[in-house]
Structures are given as structure tokens and as C-alpha cells.
Design a protein around this motif. Structure first.
Motif, PDB file in Angstrom:
ATOM      1  N   ALA A   1      -0.121  -7.922  -4.924  1.00 51.97           N
ATOM      2  CA  ALA A   1      -0.825  -6.791  -5.526  1.00 51.97           C
ATOM      3  C   ALA A   1      -0.386  -5.492  -4.874  1.00 51.97           C
ATOM      4  O   ALA A   1       0.273  -5.494  -3.823  1.00 51.97           O
ATOM      5  N   ILE A   2      -0.763  -4.385  -5.505  1.00 56.42           N
ATOM      6  CA  ILE A   2      -0.388  -3.064  -4.991  1.00 56.42           C
ATOM      7  C   ILE A   2      -1.592  -2.138  -5.006  1.00 56.42           C
ATOM      8  O   ILE A   2      -2.484  -2.271  -5.852  1.00 56.42           O
ATOM      9  N   TRP A   3      -1.649  -1.272  -4.021  1.00 55.80           N
ATOM     10  CA  TRP A   3      -2.594  -0.159  -4.014  1.00 55.80           C
ATOM     11  C   TRP A   3      -1.780   1.129  -3.972  1.00 55.80           C
ATOM     12  O   TRP A   3      -0.847   1.245  -3.181  1.00 55.80           O
ATOM     13  N   VAL A   4      -2.158   2.091  -4.813  1.00 51.28           N
ATOM     14  CA  VAL A   4      -1.537   3.410  -4.744  1.00 51.28           C
ATOM     15  C   VAL A   4      -2.647   4.444  -4.669  1.00 51.28           C
ATOM     16  O   VAL A   4      -3.651   4.343  -5.379  1.00 51.28           O
TER      17      VAL A   4
ATOM     18  N   PHE B   1       0.870  -1.170   0.000  1.00 54.92           N
ATOM     19  CA  PHE B   1       0.000   0.000   0.000  1.00 54.92           C
ATOM     20  C   PHE B   1       0.903   1.214   0.000  1.00 54.92           C
ATOM     21  O   PHE B   1       1.756   1.353   0.883  1.00 54.92           O
ATOM     22  N   ALA B   2       0.717   2.099  -0.987  1.00 54.77           N
ATOM     23  CA  ALA B   2       1.618   3.243  -1.135  1.00 54.77           C
ATOM     24  C   ALA B   2       0.843   4.536  -1.250  1.00 54.77           C
ATOM     25  O   ALA B   2      -0.089   4.653  -2.045  1.00 54.77           O
TER      26      ALA B   2
ATOM     27  N   VAL C   1       2.335  -7.068   4.514  1.00 52.93           N
ATOM     28  CA  VAL C   1       1.920  -5.825   3.861  1.00 52.93           C
ATOM     29  C   VAL C   1       3.037  -4.796   3.999  1.00 52.93           C
ATOM     30  O   VAL C   1       3.465  -4.486   5.112  1.00 52.93           O
ATOM     31  N   LEU C   2       3.513  -4.289   2.878  1.00 55.43           N
ATOM     32  CA  LEU C   2       4.582  -3.287   2.900  1.00 55.43           C
ATOM     33  C   LEU C   2       4.031  -1.910   2.556  1.00 55.43           C
ATOM     34  O   LEU C   2       3.223  -1.766   1.635  1.00 55.43           O
ATOM     35  N   ASP C   3       4.470  -0.894   3.311  1.00 56.52           N
ATOM     36  CA  ASP C   3       4.105   0.486   2.990  1.00 56.52           C
ATOM     37  C   ASP C   3       5.379   1.305   2.868  1.00 56.52           C
ATOM     38  O   ASP C   3       6.021   1.621   3.867  1.00 56.52           O
ATOM     39  N   PRO C   4       5.770   1.673   1.648  1.00 54.07           N
ATOM     40  CA  PRO C   4       7.047   2.372   1.442  1.00 54.07           C
ATOM     41  C   PRO C   4       7.000   3.860   1.816  1.00 54.07           C
ATOM     42  O   PRO C   4       8.056   4.491   1.883  1.00 54.07           O
ATOM     43  N   PHE C   5       5.824   4.408   2.014  1.00 58.96           N
ATOM     44  CA  PHE C   5       5.686   5.812   2.462  1.00 58.96           C
ATOM     45  C   PHE C   5       4.847   5.778   3.732  1.00 58.96           C
ATOM     46  O   PHE C   5       3.679   6.193   3.748  1.00 58.96           O
TER      47      PHE C   5
ATOM     48  N   THR D   1      -1.221   2.233   7.839  1.00 60.57           N
ATOM     49  CA  THR D   1      -1.174   0.882   7.275  1.00 60.57           C
ATOM     50  C   THR D   1      -0.741  -0.131   8.333  1.00 60.57           C
ATOM     51  O   THR D   1      -1.343  -1.210   8.463  1.00 60.57           O
ATOM     52  N   GLY D   2       0.290   0.208   9.092  1.00 60.90           N
ATOM     53  CA  GLY D   2       0.779  -0.703  10.129  1.00 60.90           C
ATOM     54  C   GLY D   2      -0.235  -0.924  11.234  1.00 60.90           C
ATOM     55  O   GLY D   2      -0.442  -2.054  11.694  1.00 60.90           O
TER      56      GLY D   2
END
Lengths: 368, 368
Positions: B95-98, B38-39, B220-224, B230-231
Motif C-alpha cells: 500500500a501507499i500513503w501520500v 510513505f511519500a 517501508v520505502l520513502d522516496p522523498f 519515516t526512517g
DNA sequence: TACCGCAGTGAATCATGAG
DNA sequence: GCTCATGATTCACTGCGGT
């Protein structure tokens, strides 16, 4: 009906549907001649096989990743070309609307920005009766996206704020519009009773677009005219249209459809105008006309400050001198102030905003 | 907590917030190890001056250094780089969400497609309480756009169809989600009582994303990462998270926030949704939808007055212009008037209250 | 306690004509 | 081109303090 512009440039073929490829047709029309463009371009997926690469070679059937990329590149080129041709046609203060879905709208939006258009809003058409997702593998695709952009940054685009606010029961219009898809009598059928066009847009959508971003008499161009929803609504609303459509079958349906449309009453086309449309009245005129006497006291709306009217239409309030706006702003310590609604005077013991006097002058002006 | 994958690759730093630039950090993590990304990348807002509300208070704009880019080209390069690094981390069926706004989402969407992601849906977050447009120059910016994409075409992404259907009162979940912005106690404050992050996302949004597109135990990774919405939601829902955040201040707030979250809290808080009020239907919609024609006559209930419909959904009755309620009240000399029950139109010789048309729209809306 | 009014605020590409 | 003065413009919700 045609029209020649001030420079004697080629006449504009108003209220007609031009056959042919939209890029070629647009390039043959005079530049800076159109007020609004509404475009419903084909989706990426529908173009497979019809598209050419930038070098004009034919795009092969898409079955692997590289062909997919080719397809994107070809679609981008096509998008760039028609957006460039469209931008040339726009008057400096003209604007464009483009509608699309997630298949193409991101590429279109990026291309708009790259070509120098300035995005004003993205607008979501939220379908009140969308087609459900039968396989339950994704979310119901219940909306489409429109992008509204001016020809360039800083352009003075048309926006009928008050009219849209009226359409929305007195509340500022939002960027998400709930409207039903085109069905029933409005949905055009061919001679077999099948739908005449796969993606006919509802007239309600164009109604809102045209009321909000054009004025009566404006020229509206639709380069992907289809069955002519843009033309039909433009005619109803007293706007001029130019359609471009490649397929003869669509042109024929559109011609017939538009010929049946009646324009609304002139009075019905009048739309609520904002205060910005009202003529300016200098405050000094109230003094000149004796509506306020020099030396008279004014009182701030919140009753915290007083100021005295001077013969030249300026105020003195405490240490501050200047216009009604300047003195109000200084006393309140605010960055700005609308003196017309800030200051009041007294008559027969009643406190009255000075804006009442401005309204009086304006109504006299209207009767001339 | 860490975990080693089947190939014995480097362990994954689960449920931690990694400091540093997200591209470098992602490149140091093992490939194909993450189920969902999720970004919420910088939007590249390009704000010019200051903006004041009509009451002269100043709007606290997003002018943080991390949102500044020199050009579209610079933003595109940044986007391409982080999307490429993110794609490497995704498992084949990941998958990704932006999320973004019109300032950046079109460029992000095009970059996603160019990098080989496969768009599944674009999802509109319709804000129930957006900030209005203070100057009346555009539409209220009332939504943001999310793109949901799989790592590649044909991938077997996770989609919990039934869970989302349950969240939506038994009706298939649509691509437009109405949720309030993050305010009140949920909005994190710093030691001065100011908002800790300018763009904190609501937990309800992440709740829906994670319930719909991950399973318990997924990574689940959140780069921003920001302040860690998200966490926090991942922990509540029993998913593992990895956060990446450059700013120490945000990391500290997020750590504290997440440490207080207990798994399953959410479940306990799940209350049955309140009964829905009847949706507001603006009169203008009857005009847009062609149920009433601009120029058409309306008749008062008592048949004493007439008024004409205008294209923007206002009425003209004698000297009076305004909404159906205003004109009714003015003609009757009453302080207020319910225009819906006051005005009637004629069809086939019969006089019908306009409220019938409103009921028609409402019943369509209920059938979603 | 309950209610009411007031102040505060949220990812914002937010003015225009005269001189 | 420029500067400067005028004057137009907000919705939903939260929290607090007073009655």
C-alpha cells in the motif's frame, strides 16, 4: 421573481427550481450573472451506466481495469463540462464551492484547477456522528471535503472574515468544520417514511458557507439541487437562489420545503463587518478640524519616538518627514506601520491613541 | 543490512538512505519488494511575494528550488512518473500513503486512481496548532490531506484495526487525526540553529500510519526522505526502511538522527493520555445548527435586558453589538460576563438558559 | 523552584483604492 | 493598464530570562 441585468440580457429565474440537465440549463442562462455556486455533484460510482464516453458511446458495465479507466475518463469529461458551464455563469468576482468524498473530489479539484478556477481553501467537514465502518477493514469515513475557489486568480472574492470569526467565538475560522450530519426533523422523508434523498446536506453547513462567502441579496446557484438545502438556507439568509434538478421527485420535495422557510429578520442578517468596511479618514482632517494642533507632539505607542504634527497633516520625526504611516515605519525600521494605532497624543496628562479621534469623526459621519 | 527475495532478485538495501533522483533509484530496485510506501512529495506551492505577520516579522516561506515546477502539466508528469515507479516496487498486497495540501493533493489523488491504485481512505491531519491566516483573507489552513491506497482493487492490504482502536481509547479510528505540528526538541536544527528542513513531519503522524498499515519486519520505502521521519519511526517500531533523498544536507541530518534512535523507545514513552478538557463550543454553532434562530430574543437571567441573535452568532442588545459575553457585560456595566449562564431563551413559554443547548452539543460530541 | 512575561515561529498560492 | 499610499492583520505553543 426575475431580474434583468444592466445590459438587458435574459432575465434570471430567481428563487425557482429549473428542471433538466444542469449543463444544458446553465448554458441557457446569461453569463456573469451569479455570485456564488454551491455544487454537490454525483460521485463517480453512482454514475456507472448513466455516463457516456467523450465520443458519446455508452459506458459498459465496469468490471475490469480498462473499463475502470473509461469510467474515470467519462467522469472527468462530465466534470469538465459542468465546471466550464458554471464558470461562464459566475460574475468576475464570483466563487464556487464543491463538496465530495475521496471517490470524486480529487478529480473535481484537478478539473477546477485545469479550468482556471483559483483554489482558496479546501475545507474539511468533520462529521460529529458519522456512520461507523462495520467491517473494520478501513478507517471510519468521518469527513467530506469541500473546495472553495474563485473564478480566477486575483479575483476579489467575497469573504466575511469577521462574521466567521464571530461564529467561532472570536477565533479565526479554520479549514476544518465540525458539524453533525443531517438527521432528525431536518432530514426529509418521502411518503413512505424513507429518506427523500440519500445525501441530504445539513443546513448548518450551508449556513456557514453562505454567511462566509455571500452578502444579502447575492444570487446563489446550485446545479445539483437535490432536496434544496442550498435554496432553503439561502432564503433564510436573504440570498436569492437558482436551483437546477433533473429528478422531479426531488424538485417536488424541495419546492414544498422551501415554501415553508421564513426569512430571518433584516436586523438578524446584519453581520459583523471588518474595519475594511469603514470609510477612510485622512489624518489631515484631524488637523483641519482642530482636533490636533500643528506643532503638537505625538508619541509612539512604545514611547520610544516622538514626532511633530505639521499643518498639512504630515509628521516630522527626527530626520524623517511624511505621513503618519511612513514616519512610523521609518522610525521602527519596519516594512509598514499603521500610524493610526502607532501614534498617541497627550490630553490632560493622559496618553490617547490618535485612532480615538478617527472613531469620533466616523461616528459623526454615521449620524448624517 | 540487506535481504535477498525468494526469486534471488537483487538484494534490497535495507535501512539505508540512497542518494539521487527518486524515480531513477526506484527503477533500479527489484520489483514487488516493498510492503509500504510513505511519500511526502513537493507540494508545488506557488508563492508570490513576501508575507509579514501583524507584528511585522517575516514568515519564512517554503521557496526551495525542489518545490518549483513550471506548470501543472510538468507537475502532473512528475507525479505520474514517480507513482508508476513506486507501484512497480510494491508487493501485490502493498500500500501507499501520500501527503499533500490543496495545492497538489487533487492532482496526486487523480494520478493515483489513473495509475491503478485503489484508494482506501483519505485521511485528514487536523493540526492542533497551525499557522494562522495573517491577513484575514481566507480560512486558517489548518489541515493537510493524506491518501491511503492499495496497489490495486481487491488487494489484501494490511490494516491493524484493533491497534488503531487502542490508540484511540477503544473507539474505532476515524479518518481525521488531530495531531500537533513538529516543533520543540523534535524539530531538527542545522548548525546555525535554523530548521534543518522546512516541512519536517511529526513522528506522531508516522507512528499512526506505520502502526495501522504495517507489521513488524515490513519494508517501508520513502522516496522523498527529507530528514528521515519515516526512517526514524520505522526503526523505533521494528520496521525496515529504505530512504531516497536527493539533497546531501538532508541525508546527513537524517543519518545522524536515525543512528540515535533505539527500537522500542516509543513504547517506553507511551504514557496514558491526559484527561480531556470539555470541548469549546462556539455560541455561533447553536445558530448554525438551528437550535436558536437568527432574530430570536434572548433574555437576561435577571430578566432586565433583552437581546436579539444575529446570523453570525453575535447579539444586538440596545446599542451594543458583540458576543454573548460582551453584550452581557456591557448591559450590566460589568467588566466581564459569562454569556452561557447569563442568557436565556423561551421555548413553549418556558425560560431556558442557553447553556442547556451547549450541554446538548457536548453530549453529542462525546458519543463519537 | 515556580511563575510570569516576552520573543519567536510554523508547507501560505494572505490588499486595495485612488489617481 | 499602471504606480503609490494607505492601513489591516494572528493562534498555539516553546523556550528563555527575570522575579
Amino acid at each position: 421573481m426575475t431580474r434583468t441585468n444592466a445590459k438587458g440580457a435574459p432575465a434570471l429565474p430567481l428563487n425557482t427550481i429549473l428542471p433538466g440537465d444542469c449543463i444544458e440549463v446553465m448554458n441557457a442562462l446569461p453569463e456573469a450573472s451569479v455570485d456564488l455556486i454551491f455544487a454537490d455533484p454525483p460521485y463517480n460510482l453512482q454514475l456507472k451506466g448513466q455516463l457516456h464516453r467523450p465520443d458519446n458511446s455508452q459506458v459498459d458495465a465496469v468490471d475490469d481495469h480498462w473499463d475502470q479507466f473509461d469510467s474515470f475518463a467519462a467522469y472527468d469529461q462530465f466534470t469538465k463540462d459542468w465546471l466550464k458551464a458554471a464558470r461562464r455563469l459566475l460574475k468576475p468576482n464570483g466563487a464556487i464551492w464543491v463538496i465530495g468524498s475521496y471517490h470524486n473530489i480529487f478529480r473535481v479539484g484537478a478539473a477546477l484547477q485545469n479550468e482556471g478556477y483559483w483554489i482558496l481553501n479546501d475545507v474539511v467537514w468533520r462529521k460529529s456522528n458519522p456512520m461507523p465502518n462495520f467491517r473494520g477493514k478501513r478507517l471510519t469515513n468521518a469527513h467530506e471535503t469541500m473546495i472553495w475557489a474563485s473564478k480566477s486568480e486575483g479575483a476579489k472574492y467575497t469573504f466575511n472574515y469577521e462574521a466567521l470569526k464571530s461564529l467561532n467565538e472570536g477565533i479565526q475560522m479554520r479549514s476544518d468544520w465540525v458539524l453533525p450530519i443531517c438527521t432528525g426533523h431536518e432530514r426529509l422523508k418521502d411518503e413512505n417514511g424513507d429518506k427523500a434523498h440519500p445525501t441530504q446536506k445539513p443546513e448548518s453547513l450551508l449556513h456557514r458557507v453562505l454567511v462566509g462567502s455571500t452578502n444579502p441579496g447575492d444570487v446563489v446557484l446550485d446545479p445539483f439541487f437535490g432536496t434544496g438545502t442550498t435554496g432553503a438556507v439561502a432564503k433564510m439568509l436573504g440570498r436569492e437562489f437558482i436551483g437546477i434538478e433533473r429528478e422531479e421527485a426531488y424538485r417536488k420535495v424541495a419546492e414544498k420545503r422551501i415554501s415553508r422557510v421564513r426569512k430571518f429578520d433584516r436586523e438578524a442578517l446584519q453581520v459583523s463587518a471588518g474595519k475594511r468596511a469603514e470609510p477612510r479618514v485622512p489624518f489631515g482632517q484631524l488637523v483641519e478640524r482642530g482636533m490636533l494642533r500643528p506643532g503638537e507632539q505625538l508619541y509612539s505607542m512604545n514611547n520610544r519616538y516622538k514626532a511633530k504634527v505639521r499643518a498639512d497633516g504630515t509628521l516630522v520625526g527626527g530626520e524623517v518627514k511624511g505621513s503618519i504611516h511612513q514616519v512610523g515605519a521609518a522610525l521602527e525600521g519596519a516594512p509598514s506601520c499603521n500610524g493610526w494605532t502607532y501614534w498617541c497624543f497627550k490630553r490632560d496628562g493622559k496618553v490617547v491613541p490618535i485612532d480615538v479621534l478617527r472613531q469620533q469623526i466616523r461616528s459623526e459621519m454615521r449620524q448624517n
